[in-house]
Scaffold this motif. Structure first.
Motif, PDB file in Angstrom:
ATOM      1  N   GLU A 284      56.611  14.446  66.162  1.00 53.65           N
ATOM      2  CA  GLU A 284      55.375  14.063  65.473  1.00 53.65           C
ATOM      3  C   GLU A 284      55.068  14.942  64.270  1.00 53.65           C
ATOM      4  OE1 GLU A 284      52.005  13.900  68.032  1.00 53.65           O
ATOM      5  OE2 GLU A 284      52.537  11.952  68.832  1.00 53.65           O
ATOM      6  N   ASP A 285      55.527  16.200  64.328  1.00 54.96           N
ATOM      7  CA  ASP A 285      55.175  17.100  63.231  1.00 54.96           C
ATOM      8  C   ASP A 285      56.325  17.944  62.670  1.00 54.96           C
ATOM      9  OD1 ASP A 285      55.504  18.779  65.361  1.00 54.96           O
ATOM     10  OD2 ASP A 285      53.609  19.838  65.120  1.00 54.96           O
ATOM     11  N   THR A 286      57.582  17.615  63.044  1.00 56.36           N
ATOM     12  CA  THR A 286      58.727  18.340  62.465  1.00 56.36           C
ATOM     13  C   THR A 286      59.837  17.368  62.062  1.00 56.36           C
ATOM     14  OG1 THR A 286      59.887  18.691  64.563  1.00 56.36           O
ATOM     15  CG2 THR A 286      58.347  20.427  63.854  1.00 56.36           C
ATOM     16  N   LEU A 287      60.648  17.820  61.131  1.00 60.19           N
ATOM     17  CA  LEU A 287      61.818  17.069  60.678  1.00 60.19           C
ATOM     18  C   LEU A 287      62.991  18.042  60.635  1.00 60.19           C
ATOM     19  CD1 LEU A 287      63.192  14.587  59.156  1.00 60.19           C
ATOM     20  CD2 LEU A 287      62.524  15.781  57.077  1.00 60.19           C
ATOM     21  N   THR A 288      64.117  17.622  61.213  1.00 57.04           N
ATOM     22  CA  THR A 288      65.341  18.422  61.169  1.00 57.04           C
ATOM     23  C   THR A 288      66.443  17.560  60.565  1.00 57.04           C
ATOM     24  OG1 THR A 288      64.730  19.676  63.136  1.00 57.04           O
ATOM     25  CG2 THR A 288      67.055  19.713  62.511  1.00 57.04           C
ATOM     26  N   ILE A 289      67.117  18.095  59.563  1.00 58.68           N
ATOM     27  CA  ILE A 289      68.256  17.415  58.954  1.00 58.68           C
ATOM     28  C   ILE A 289      69.475  18.307  59.120  1.00 58.68           C
ATOM     29  CG2 ILE A 289      69.260  16.524  56.822  1.00 58.68           C
ATOM     30  CD1 ILE A 289      66.418  15.947  55.853  1.00 58.68           C
TER      31      ILE A 289
ATOM     32  N   TYR B 161      83.773  23.219  53.269  1.00 54.74           N
ATOM     33  CA  TYR B 161      83.671  22.646  54.606  1.00 54.74           C
ATOM     34  C   TYR B 161      82.580  23.437  55.286  1.00 54.74           C
ATOM     35  CZ  TYR B 161      88.379  20.849  53.865  1.00 54.74           C
ATOM     36  OH  TYR B 161      89.461  20.199  53.371  1.00 54.74           O
ATOM     37  N   GLY B 162      81.679  22.781  55.904  1.00 52.67           N
ATOM     38  CA  GLY B 162      80.650  23.539  56.583  1.00 52.67           C
ATOM     39  C   GLY B 162      79.527  22.668  57.064  1.00 52.67           C
ATOM     40  N   GLU B 163      78.418  23.322  57.273  1.00 57.03           N
ATOM     41  CA  GLU B 163      77.253  22.645  57.803  1.00 57.03           C
ATOM     42  C   GLU B 163      76.031  23.133  57.048  1.00 57.03           C
ATOM     43  OE1 GLU B 163      75.520  22.370  62.156  1.00 57.03           O
ATOM     44  OE2 GLU B 163      77.713  22.448  62.138  1.00 57.03           O
ATOM     45  N   ALA B 164      75.127  22.214  56.811  1.00 57.68           N
ATOM     46  CA  ALA B 164      73.853  22.571  56.193  1.00 57.68           C
ATOM     47  C   ALA B 164      72.770  22.002  57.090  1.00 57.68           C
ATOM     48  CB  ALA B 164      73.757  21.988  54.785  1.00 57.68           C
ATOM     49  N   ASN B 165      71.716  22.769  57.308  1.00 57.53           N
ATOM     50  CA  ASN B 165      70.640  22.235  58.137  1.00 57.53           C
ATOM     51  C   ASN B 165      69.320  22.899  57.796  1.00 57.53           C
ATOM     52  OD1 ASN B 165      70.408  24.687  59.694  1.00 57.53           O
ATOM     53  ND2 ASN B 165      72.244  24.039  60.777  1.00 57.53           N
ATOM     54  N   ARG B 166      68.273  22.223  58.216  1.00 61.60           N
ATOM     55  CA  ARG B 166      66.934  22.758  57.990  1.00 61.60           C
ATOM     56  C   ARG B 166      65.952  22.019  58.875  1.00 61.60           C
ATOM     57  NH1 ARG B 166      64.076  24.095  52.580  1.00 61.60           N
ATOM     58  NH2 ARG B 166      62.210  25.115  53.350  1.00 61.60           N
ATOM     59  N   THR B 167      65.004  22.760  59.419  1.00 65.63           N
ATOM     60  CA  THR B 167      63.878  22.188  60.157  1.00 65.63           C
ATOM     61  C   THR B 167      62.619  22.611  59.437  1.00 65.63           C
ATOM     62  OG1 THR B 167      65.063  22.293  62.269  1.00 65.63           O
ATOM     63  CG2 THR B 167      62.662  22.139  62.374  1.00 65.63           C
ATOM     64  N   ILE B 168      61.742  21.626  59.189  1.00 64.29           N
ATOM     65  CA  ILE B 168      60.473  21.939  58.531  1.00 64.29           C
ATOM     66  C   ILE B 168      59.326  21.378  59.358  1.00 64.29           C
ATOM     67  CG2 ILE B 168      61.401  22.040  56.190  1.00 64.29           C
ATOM     68  CD1 ILE B 168      60.195  19.211  55.780  1.00 64.29           C
ATOM     69  N   VAL B 169      58.180  22.023  59.245  1.00 65.35           N
ATOM     70  CA  VAL B 169      56.959  21.519  59.853  1.00 65.35           C
ATOM     71  C   VAL B 169      56.313  20.602  58.820  1.00 65.35           C
ATOM     72  CG1 VAL B 169      54.696  22.111  60.781  1.00 65.35           C
ATOM     73  CG2 VAL B 169      56.669  23.575  61.263  1.00 65.35           C
ATOM     74  N   LEU B 170      55.996  19.393  59.239  1.00 66.22           N
ATOM     75  CA  LEU B 170      55.426  18.408  58.327  1.00 66.22           C
ATOM     76  C   LEU B 170      53.939  18.661  58.115  1.00 66.22           C
ATOM     77  CD1 LEU B 170      57.282  15.353  59.867  1.00 66.22           C
ATOM     78  CD2 LEU B 170      57.834  16.510  57.717  1.00 66.22           C
ATOM     79  N   PRO B 171      53.415  18.265  56.955  1.00 69.06           N
ATOM     80  CA  PRO B 171      51.998  18.510  56.661  1.00 69.06           C
ATOM     81  C   PRO B 171      51.042  17.563  57.394  1.00 69.06           C
ATOM     82  CG  PRO B 171      53.051  17.399  54.821  1.00 69.06           C
ATOM     83  CD  PRO B 171      54.130  17.731  55.810  1.00 69.06           C
ATOM     84  N   ALA B 172      51.583  16.564  58.104  1.00 69.95           N
ATOM     85  CA  ALA B 172      50.741  15.623  58.856  1.00 69.95           C
ATOM     86  C   ALA B 172      51.553  15.081  60.019  1.00 69.95           C
ATOM     87  CB  ALA B 172      50.295  14.471  57.951  1.00 69.95           C
TER      88      ALA B 172
END
Length: 148
Positions: free
Chosen positions: A72-77, A103-114
């Motif tokens: 509901e409030d986070t996004l992970t790519i 070759y590798g991996e990229a990722n991020r998790t952010i807290v959404l503003p709503a």
């Protein structure tokens, strides 16, 4: 006199060779470190009345190698990509002069503003750019409170 000059030139040449060798070792160590550390994705996060939109560049990534998880409030790519870094060589009969893709991996998790409606989220991947549109769970309303 000439002999001293030759000795000095030889010493200088040896020092330059030693520096080049150490530089190559350092570059290899940095490349190994970078390949084992996931890259942190850069993201643009915008919000309007209806949606939270997240845009990130993923050059060289295939659509099949992208994973998006939301709450509901986070996004992970998470994205997997390939990198090649080599100087001149031959691979299966093909001569190459430089190979620098990764070759590798990229990722991020952010807290959404709503808070968002997870089941209505959409994602589009076009020309290396990922756009995720997340409809808001509820519109923010502002109430003015009178002070007595």
């Amino acid at each position: 006199m000439m002999r001293r000059r030759n000795m000095a030139e030889q010493m200088f040449s040896d020092m330059v060779d030693a520096i080049k060798e150490k530089q190559e070792e350092l570059e290899k160590a940095i490349a190994e470190y970078k390949s084992s550390t996931p890259i942190k994705l850069s993201m643009d996060v915008t919000e309007d009345e209806e949606n939270v939109t997240v845009v990130t560049d993923l050059p060289g990534v295939n659509k099949e190698d992208i994973k998006i998880d939301i709450t509901e409030d986070t996004l992970t790519i998470d994205a997997k990509f390939e990198e090649e870094t080599e100087e001149e060589g031959e691979d299966e009969g093909v001569m190459y002069h430089k190979k620098e893709r990764s070759y590798g991996e990229a990722n991020r998790t952010i807290v959404l503003p709503a808070n968002i409606k997870m089941d209505e989220a959409t994602a589009k991947f076009d020309n290396g750019v990922l756009t995720v549109v997340l409809p808001k769970l509820e519109k923010k309303e502002v109430f003015e409170v009178k002070v007595d």
